[in-house]
Design a protein around this motif. Sequence first.
Motif, short mmCIF file in Angstrom:
data_model
loop_
_atom_site.label_atom_id
_atom_site.label_comp_id
_atom_site.label_asym_id
_atom_site.label_seq_id
_atom_site.Cartn_x
_atom_site.Cartn_y
_atom_site.Cartn_z
N SER A 189 1.76 7.18 5.76
CA SER A 189 0.91 6.61 6.80
C SER A 189 0.45 5.18 6.53
N ASN A 190 0.68 4.65 5.33
CA ASN A 190 0.28 3.29 5.04
C ASN A 190 1.26 2.32 5.71
N LEU A 191 0.79 1.66 6.78
CA LEU A 191 1.69 0.82 7.57
C LEU A 191 1.87 -0.58 6.99
N ALA A 192 1.11 -0.88 5.94
CA ALA A 192 1.16 -2.24 5.39
C ALA A 192 2.58 -2.63 4.96
N TYR A 193 3.36 -1.64 4.55
CA TYR A 193 4.71 -1.95 4.07
C TYR A 193 5.59 -2.55 5.16
N LEU A 194 5.28 -2.22 6.43
CA LEU A 194 6.14 -2.68 7.52
C LEU A 194 6.28 -4.19 7.58
N GLN A 195 5.18 -4.90 7.33
CA GLN A 195 5.25 -6.36 7.42
C GLN A 195 5.80 -6.98 6.14
N LYS A 196 5.79 -6.19 5.06
CA LYS A 196 6.24 -6.75 3.78
C LYS A 196 7.74 -6.56 3.56
N LEU A 197 8.30 -5.54 4.19
CA LEU A 197 9.70 -5.21 3.91
C LEU A 197 10.63 -5.74 5.01
N PRO A 198 11.86 -6.08 4.66
CA PRO A 198 12.78 -6.66 5.65
C PRO A 198 13.43 -5.59 6.53
N ILE A 199 12.64 -4.99 7.41
CA ILE A 199 13.13 -3.93 8.28
C ILE A 199 13.49 -4.52 9.65
#
Length: 289
Positions: A189-199
Amino acid sequence: VKRAKTGRHVENYQTQAFTLARQQFAMETALRRAIEERQLRLAFQPICDLASGAIVSFEALARWRDSSGVEHQPSDFIPVAEESGLIVPLGRWAMDEAARTLRWWDDACGGHCGMRVAVNLSAIQMQRDDIAPVVEAALIRHDLAGDRFNLELTESAIVSDPDRIAGIMHALKALGTSLAMDDFGTGYSNLAYLQKLPIDILKIDRSFVSGMLADRDKIAIVRAILSLAQALGMRTTAEGVESNELAQTLAALGCTYGQGYLYARPLEAEDALSMIVAARAAATASSAN
Ligand code: C2E
Ligand code: MG
Ligand code: MG
Ligand code: MG
């Protein structure tokens, strides 16, 4: 009486646990052999542009028919492969087989067939295998550019060691591949990764998509995921698109791609090729008019 009942309960539980362990072990042994003896194959399911209906890619999905003719489901054998570590050779095989198939399709079309292939990467593979060189080797062996691959990761892949996984994801991007977050909304549920990772792409889990037309809560979740993706500059794929009405609604909401039984079930590689050839012929015919 009470003690006897409890005792029997424990015994039943142990018997069940042993039976389960034995079944798991039997499947693990059979799966190991299946990988060695090349009993696995890939099925290919189209992913379409929701607005135009054009096929843009195919997701490669592992299939296993054992020597007695029984067809095992990925939901049964992928977890066994993950627990036993067999997902590493299975995943390497899937990567190479997907590339081999794409090379075949390109050759059959006399050049670039216009499709990408999406390959699933398990969290265990990300932990235990050196995945970027495996992907690069498959591309080189089958003479393909990196942009032909779309790699699907689940949220569980990035939970364990985010910094290490970020490095791997950047290495995969450097090969030219695009990256998708699979089954989005069901995991971490931690959405912070979305902006950090090249998805590049969020795949909205089927549990939110199917039945959403009759369920306000599901529609609300789908809308929220779509606006999140748009804000972060990512494309979106809806899983489980089973009706025209659903495809139209999703397109109107701004979802990019759809995958599901409306377009096709997972197909054998030669049937997928027939679909590609037919789509290319139709496109040529309509551009000639
Ligand atoms: P996934 O990656 O989310 O793949 C989509 C699954 O949804 C596929 O199930 C597909 O057949 C199914 N599906 C597609 N459209 C519809 C629809 O409209 N309705 C319904 N009810 N289902 C639909 P499948 O092939 O049984 O695979 C299940 C899961 O197994 C995959 O989920 C993926 O997580 C895993 N898997 C399959 N092949 C591989 C593989 O080569 N490597 C890894 N690591 N995992 C794999
Ligand atoms: Mg997938
Ligand atoms: Mg999925
Ligand atoms: Mg799914």
